[in-house]
Each structure stands twice: as structure tokens, then as C-alpha cells.
Design a protein around this motif. Structure first.
Motif, PDB file in Angstrom:
ATOM      1  N   TYR A   6       0.850  -1.192   0.000  1.00  0.00           N
ATOM      2  CA  TYR A   6       0.000   0.000   0.000  1.00  0.00           C
ATOM      3  C   TYR A   6       0.885   1.241   0.000  1.00  0.00           C
ATOM      4  N   PRO A  54      -4.099   6.150   5.297  1.00  0.00           N
ATOM      5  CA  PRO A  54      -3.502   5.000   5.978  1.00  0.00           C
ATOM      6  C   PRO A  54      -4.110   4.824   7.370  1.00  0.00           C
ATOM      7  N   THR A  58      -1.588  -0.822  11.050  1.00  0.00           N
ATOM      8  CA  THR A  58      -1.248  -1.269   9.702  1.00  0.00           C
ATOM      9  C   THR A  58      -2.161  -2.378   9.188  1.00  0.00           C
ATOM     10  N   TRP A  61      -5.312  -1.959   6.830  1.00  0.00           N
ATOM     11  CA  TRP A  61      -5.291  -1.773   5.378  1.00  0.00           C
ATOM     12  C   TRP A  61      -6.114  -2.879   4.719  1.00  0.00           C
ATOM     13  N   ASP A 121       3.934  -7.138   9.819  1.00  0.00           N
ATOM     14  CA  ASP A 121       3.673  -6.091   8.839  1.00  0.00           C
ATOM     15  C   ASP A 121       4.808  -5.075   8.886  1.00  0.00           C
ATOM     16  N   SER A 123       5.517  -0.869   8.075  1.00  0.00           N
ATOM     17  CA  SER A 123       4.924   0.425   7.770  1.00  0.00           C
ATOM     18  C   SER A 123       5.972   1.510   7.960  1.00  0.00           C
ATOM     19  N   TYR A 124       6.189   2.314   6.923  1.00  0.00           N
ATOM     20  CA  TYR A 124       7.143   3.416   6.968  1.00  0.00           C
ATOM     21  C   TYR A 124       6.433   4.703   6.586  1.00  0.00           C
ATOM     22  N   SER A 135       3.278   7.491   3.027  1.00  0.00           N
ATOM     23  CA  SER A 135       3.065   6.314   3.863  1.00  0.00           C
ATOM     24  C   SER A 135       3.192   5.081   2.972  1.00  0.00           C
ATOM     25  N   ALA A 137       3.301   0.759   3.198  1.00  0.00           N
ATOM     26  CA  ALA A 137       3.044  -0.383   4.065  1.00  0.00           C
ATOM     27  C   ALA A 137       3.025  -1.655   3.239  1.00  0.00           C
ATOM     28  N   VAL A 139       1.566  -5.443   4.119  1.00  0.00           N
ATOM     29  CA  VAL A 139       0.772  -6.132   5.129  1.00  0.00           C
ATOM     30  C   VAL A 139       0.764  -7.621   4.836  1.00  0.00           C
TER      31      VAL A 139
END
Length: 158
Positions: A6, A54, A58, A61, A121, A123-124, A135, A137, A139
């Protein structure tokens, strides 16, 4: 187990609308509640599932629209590679020099591969030229370790 990617970019002030980034409380306000509370609950409940924002967690999503999935991979390293490609694509726009450091970005991709391999997961988030935010991610799905009750957004990995 497989992974979904994502990506969201947008105005930082929209990203900061945390009420729209969390699932609504499972219980609606009682009929005697203040009208503005009922209206706000309805707004959040309606927007959370359809919004491209987002989620704060996480794993959520997975309940967003299928159209937001940017890719699906069975291999953690391939999913992490997608993440690395996105980091390289957006790095020139990162607000901080530290965020653009290629060695740091490579470490993030390697860490992401390890996390995804373990079923976690990734996520950054990065500030871009002001006032934007990125954002990213990936997942893990089928099942998601953080929230196993969440259904997969696609029937089969692509």
C-alpha cells in the motif's frame, strides 16, 4: 501467507486527521447523545472503510478497498523489493537528508524483508517536501499476525 503493498501520499494535514484513520468504536452513540457526536460517529464510520488514508494500525489496510492494493506477493523478499523501489522513487523528495541516505534505505529494506518473513507487517512514513507525507506499508495476509480476523482483500495472490 502472502503480502499486500500500500502507498499513500498527500497533504500532511489530511494525514493528521487521526479520527478518520482509526476504525469506529464498535458501539454507536446512544440515541440520546449530542447530535454532533452522532454526526461525527457516522462520518468516521462511513469514511474509515472507504478512505484511502492510511489506518493507524497497519493491519487495517486489509479492510480498505481492494483498489488500494498496489501489489501482492508470495515472497517476503519480493515484497520488500517493491518497498525498496518505492523508497528509491520518493527519496529525492524526502524532507530530511538522513532519510535519503542510501545505506539507511538499504537497511530499511533488509529489515522489512526479515519482518515480512516472520509474518509481521511493515509500515514506513516520511515527510516529503512540505507539507506532504508518504506512507508505505506491506501487510502480511492469510492470516495477519496482528489481527487474524481481518479477511484478505483479494481471493488469490497475483
Amino acid at each position: 501467507m502472502h503480502h499486500h503493498g500500500y502507498l499513500w501520499t498527500g497533504p500532511k494535514d489530511r494525514f493528521d486527521q487521526e479520527a478518520l484513520r482509526r476504525p469506529p468504536h464498535p458501539e454507536e452513540p446512544s440515541p440520546g447523545s449530542r447530535p454532533e457526536l452522532i454526526q461525527r460517529y457516522r462520518e468516521v464510520a462511513g469514511e474509515f472503510l472507504t478512505s484511502d488514508l492510511p489506518p493507524l494500525e497497519t493491519a487495517y489496510w486489509l479492510i480498505k478497498p481492494r483498489s488500494l492494493v498496489r501489489g501482492t506477493w508470495e515472497e517476503a523478499k519480493v515484497a520488500a523489493s517493491w518497498l525498496g523501489e518505492r523508497l528509491a522513487e520518493y527519496a529525492p523528495r524526502f524532507a530530511s537528508d538522513r532519510g535519503r541516505d542510501p545505506t539507511r534505505l538499504a537497511r530499511q529494506v533488509n529489515a522489512a524483508a526479515e519482518q515480512l518473513q516472520s509474518g509481521a507487517d511493515v509500515s514506513y512514513g516520511f515527510y516529503l517536501e512540505r507539507p506532504s507525507y508518504l506512507s508505505l506499508a506491506v501487510v502480511t495476509c492469510s492470516p495477519n499476525r496482528a489481527n487474524a480476523e481481518l479477511a484478505c482483500p483479494v481471493a488469490e495472490p497475483e
